[in-house]
Design a protein around this motif. Structure first.
Motif, mmCIF file in Angstrom:
data_model
loop_
_atom_site.group_PDB
_atom_site.id
_atom_site.type_symbol
_atom_site.label_atom_id
_atom_site.label_comp_id
_atom_site.label_asym_id
_atom_site.label_seq_id
_atom_site.Cartn_x
_atom_site.Cartn_y
_atom_site.Cartn_z
ATOM 1 N N GLY A 14 0.814 -1.207 0.000
ATOM 2 C CA GLY A 14 0.000 0.000 0.000
ATOM 3 C C GLY A 14 0.850 1.260 0.000
ATOM 4 N N LEU A 15 1.934 1.240 0.777
ATOM 5 C CA LEU A 15 2.854 2.373 0.829
ATOM 6 C C LEU A 15 3.445 2.670 -0.550
ATOM 7 C CD1 LEU A 15 4.689 4.436 2.306
ATOM 8 C CD2 LEU A 15 6.243 2.541 2.812
ATOM 9 N N VAL A 16 3.901 1.640 -1.236
ATOM 10 C CA VAL A 16 4.503 1.827 -2.561
ATOM 11 C C VAL A 16 3.477 2.377 -3.552
ATOM 12 C CG1 VAL A 16 5.483 0.588 -4.537
ATOM 13 C CG2 VAL A 16 6.299 0.091 -2.229
ATOM 14 N N LEU A 17 2.261 1.831 -3.532
ATOM 15 C CA LEU A 17 1.230 2.300 -4.458
ATOM 16 C C LEU A 17 0.913 3.775 -4.250
ATOM 17 C CD1 LEU A 17 -1.251 -0.729 -4.455
ATOM 18 C CD2 LEU A 17 0.023 0.135 -6.426
ATOM 19 N N VAL A 18 0.782 4.187 -2.986
ATOM 20 C CA VAL A 18 0.442 5.586 -2.716
ATOM 21 C C VAL A 18 1.635 6.494 -2.980
ATOM 22 C CG1 VAL A 18 -0.283 7.215 -0.926
ATOM 23 C CG2 VAL A 18 -1.330 4.947 -1.034
ATOM 24 N N TRP A 19 2.831 6.053 -2.577
ATOM 25 C CA TRP A 19 4.038 6.891 -2.699
ATOM 26 C C TRP A 19 4.343 7.217 -4.156
ATOM 27 C CZ3 TRP A 19 7.194 8.490 1.490
ATOM 28 C CH2 TRP A 19 8.373 9.149 1.115
ATOM 29 N N LEU A 36 -5.643 0.720 1.720
ATOM 30 C CA LEU A 36 -5.136 1.668 0.735
ATOM 31 C C LEU A 36 -5.806 3.033 0.894
ATOM 32 C CD1 LEU A 36 -3.191 1.785 -1.704
ATOM 33 C CD2 LEU A 36 -5.142 1.238 -3.165
ATOM 34 N N GLY A 37 -7.106 3.021 1.175
ATOM 35 C CA GLY A 37 -7.825 4.274 1.366
ATOM 36 C C GLY A 37 -7.307 5.065 2.550
ATOM 37 N N VAL A 38 -7.009 4.384 3.651
ATOM 38 C CA VAL A 38 -6.479 5.061 4.842
ATOM 39 C C VAL A 38 -5.062 5.564 4.587
ATOM 40 C CG1 VAL A 38 -5.721 4.689 7.226
ATOM 41 C CG2 VAL A 38 -7.959 3.866 6.475
ATOM 42 N N TRP A 39 -4.228 4.745 3.965
ATOM 43 C CA TRP A 39 -2.851 5.155 3.687
ATOM 44 C C TRP A 39 -2.826 6.412 2.801
ATOM 45 C CZ3 TRP A 39 -3.136 1.789 6.977
ATOM 46 C CH2 TRP A 39 -2.174 0.864 7.348
ATOM 47 N N VAL A 75 -3.636 19.649 -1.113
ATOM 48 C CA VAL A 75 -2.500 19.259 -0.290
ATOM 49 C C VAL A 75 -1.403 18.730 -1.210
ATOM 50 C CG1 VAL A 75 -1.691 17.573 1.405
ATOM 51 C CG2 VAL A 75 -3.864 18.758 1.767
ATOM 52 N N ASP A 76 -0.176 19.183 -0.983
ATOM 53 C CA ASP A 76 0.956 18.735 -1.789
ATOM 54 C C ASP A 76 1.388 17.346 -1.311
ATOM 55 O OD1 ASP A 76 3.210 18.345 -3.273
ATOM 56 O OD2 ASP A 76 4.273 20.134 -2.576
ATOM 57 N N THR A 77 1.035 16.339 -2.081
ATOM 58 C CA THR A 77 1.350 14.956 -1.681
ATOM 59 C C THR A 77 2.814 14.608 -1.912
ATOM 60 O OG1 THR A 77 0.654 14.143 -3.862
ATOM 61 C CG2 THR A 77 -1.007 14.178 -2.108
ATOM 62 N N GLN A 78 3.587 15.522 -2.505
ATOM 63 C CA GLN A 78 5.024 15.297 -2.665
ATOM 64 C C GLN A 78 5.824 15.957 -1.538
ATOM 65 O OE1 GLN A 78 6.019 13.324 -5.311
ATOM 66 N NE2 GLN A 78 3.814 13.162 -5.648
ATOM 67 N N ALA A 79 5.157 16.766 -0.733
ATOM 68 C CA ALA A 79 5.858 17.518 0.312
ATOM 69 C C ALA A 79 6.088 16.648 1.548
ATOM 70 C CB ALA A 79 5.058 18.770 0.672
ATOM 71 N N ALA A 80 6.974 17.132 2.416
ATOM 72 C CA ALA A 80 7.408 16.363 3.580
ATOM 73 C C ALA A 80 6.273 16.013 4.553
ATOM 74 C CB ALA A 80 8.516 17.114 4.303
ATOM 75 N N ARG A 106 4.197 13.023 3.128
ATOM 76 C CA ARG A 106 4.982 11.805 2.970
ATOM 77 C C ARG A 106 5.479 11.258 4.308
ATOM 78 N NH1 ARG A 106 7.453 10.502 -2.728
ATOM 79 N NH2 ARG A 106 5.517 10.932 -3.844
ATOM 80 N N ALA A 107 5.800 12.150 5.234
ATOM 81 C CA ALA A 107 6.243 11.694 6.554
ATOM 82 C C ALA A 107 5.128 10.939 7.264
ATOM 83 C CB ALA A 107 6.703 12.890 7.390
ATOM 84 N N TYR A 108 3.901 11.457 7.167
ATOM 85 C CA TYR A 108 2.804 10.779 7.846
ATOM 86 C C TYR A 108 2.439 9.481 7.127
ATOM 87 C CZ TYR A 108 -0.847 10.546 11.306
ATOM 88 O OH TYR A 108 -1.600 10.159 12.387
ATOM 89 N N LEU A 109 2.574 9.450 5.815
ATOM 90 C CA LEU A 109 2.350 8.211 5.075
ATOM 91 C C LEU A 109 3.320 7.133 5.551
ATOM 92 C CD1 LEU A 109 1.257 6.434 2.787
ATOM 93 C CD2 LEU A 109 2.753 7.679 1.197
#
Length: 377
Positions: free
Chosen positions: A99-104, A261-264, A289-294, A297-300
């Motif tokens: 799930g992490l890889v898919l969202v990241w 996946l939805g929660v992540w 929300v900038d999904t590339q920003a720290a 991504r840190a919370y993910l």
């Protein structure tokens, strides 16, 4: 066993969640602010400091519960470990990392495509399994339209309340506003589309929940914990053959992995938004929300890794913690929507709560307050 007598509870739970999420969408389209942004703008940043500890606690328990549920399902499908608890841990960690890889790397569009595929798979497979185990039209109609709470060894009320509270997500309803921005729905005229979208989504949620209850009510099993799904799938194979067993397991995997996946993907929006609000950032209707920003991504990373510690807890314990922490938020949401959407100065006369909405939100407020307090009392 609750049986089909509690089918009505699935419908009630889905309806409650629809009313709350519609209220969140109505607020955002009327004001251009998410509910959290609106609360900070009117009540101050203290709202964020109160919300963040809850967000962290919820993330741990829900993250652990979703990893655990996905791990248990994968172990039932691929029983390569003799110890079910070990299979739950290994598969749960693997599912979280997937799930992490898919969202990241995939972003919102890949997430949307994968979610749609999971939802289609889980609906088709579980509904087919329910059809193969159909208990009869009369029991199903009675369960839908004649509300009853079976005794179930003295636990009927608790399980019925858990069923109502568990349908359709908890904290994730707050994330709907960020998905609206991703979809470009920022104008008051978009409310009609949102209502259709939400009605369709919660209708499908109710159908899936009804099918799961029918499957569960048709099979008598014993056992608990990580071995329970293995036992259930074995009993399904006895009754329906290999096809029925795999229909159910594939549908169950689609359900739990789509939830994970939805929660992540969605919950890091909340942290990133709170982070921006604490730094004095101001959002408008079109700000994403900038999904590339720290912060995002840190919370993910946090939600996909730290809750792994909960995989070593008992399956029942972590599911109970998930249910309690999830139920704590809904009375607050209902109260906030009663106040915020109740003022024409804030949302305008056209978007203000109507009498029926007020009545339902009052019921949600009282009902989920009761659910949240019962385990503690």
């Amino acid at each position: 066993m609750l049986g089909t007598a509690v089918l009505w509870a699935v419908v009630v739970g889905a309806f409650f969640k629809f009313v709350v999420t519609e209220g969140l969408a109505r607020w955002q389209l009327a004001t251009g602010e998410t509910l959290i942004e609106g609360a900070v703008g009117r009540l101050g940043r203290g709202v964020v400091w109160l919300f963040l500890p809850y967000l962290l606690l919820w993330s741990f328990f829900v993250g652990s519960a979703l990893m655990s549920a996905t791990g248990v399902t994968l172990h039932a499908m691929l029983p390569v470990f003799e110890d079910a608890a070990r299979g739950k841990v290994v598969f749960g960690i693997a599912a979280s990392l997937a799930g992490l890889v898919l969202v990241w790397f995939g972003g919102y569009r890949l997430f949307e495509a994968v979610m749609r595929a999971c939802i289609v798979v889980m609906l088709v497979t579980v509904v087919l399994a329910a059809g193969l185990l159909w208990p009869g039209t009369l029991p199903v109609l009675e369960g839908l339209f004649v509300p009853r709470i079976p005794d179930a060894g003295g636990q009927g009320l608790s399980w019925t309340l858990a069923l109502i509270g568990g349908v359709g997500g908890t904290l994730t309803v707050l994330c709907y506003g960020y998905w609206l921005r991703e979809e470009g729905r920022t104008q008051p005229d978009d409310l009609r589309v949102c209502r259709i979208d939400l009605a369709t989504g919660y209708l499908l949620t109710a159908v899936f929940g009804l099918a799961m209850v029918i499957v569960g009510s048709s099979i008598s099993i014993e056992g608990s914990g990580a071995k329970l799904l293995v036992t259930l799938s074995s009993r399904l194979e006895e009754v329906m053959g290999p096809v029925g067993k795999w229909l159910f397991l594939v549908g169950a995997l689609g359900a739990v992995f789509s939830s994970l996946l939805g929660v992540w993907q969605s919950v890091p929006y909340l942290f990133a938004d709170c982070w921006g609000l604490l730094k004095g950032g101001v959002s408008d209707a079109s700000t994403r929300v900038d999904t590339q920003a720290a912060p995002y991504r840190a919370y993910l990373l946090l939600i996909a890794t730290v809750p792994m510690a909960g995989l070593f807890w008992g399956f029942r314990d972590i599911q109970l913690a998930y249910a309690v922490t999830g139920a704590l938020l809904f009375p607050v949401l209902a109260l906030a929507l009663l106040i915020f959407n109740g003022r024409s100065q804030w949302v305008g006369p056209a978007f203000r709560n109507k009498p029926l909405t007020i009545a339902v939100l009052m019921v949600v407020l009282l009902f989920f307050s009761w659910i949240a307090l019962r385990p503690l009392v």
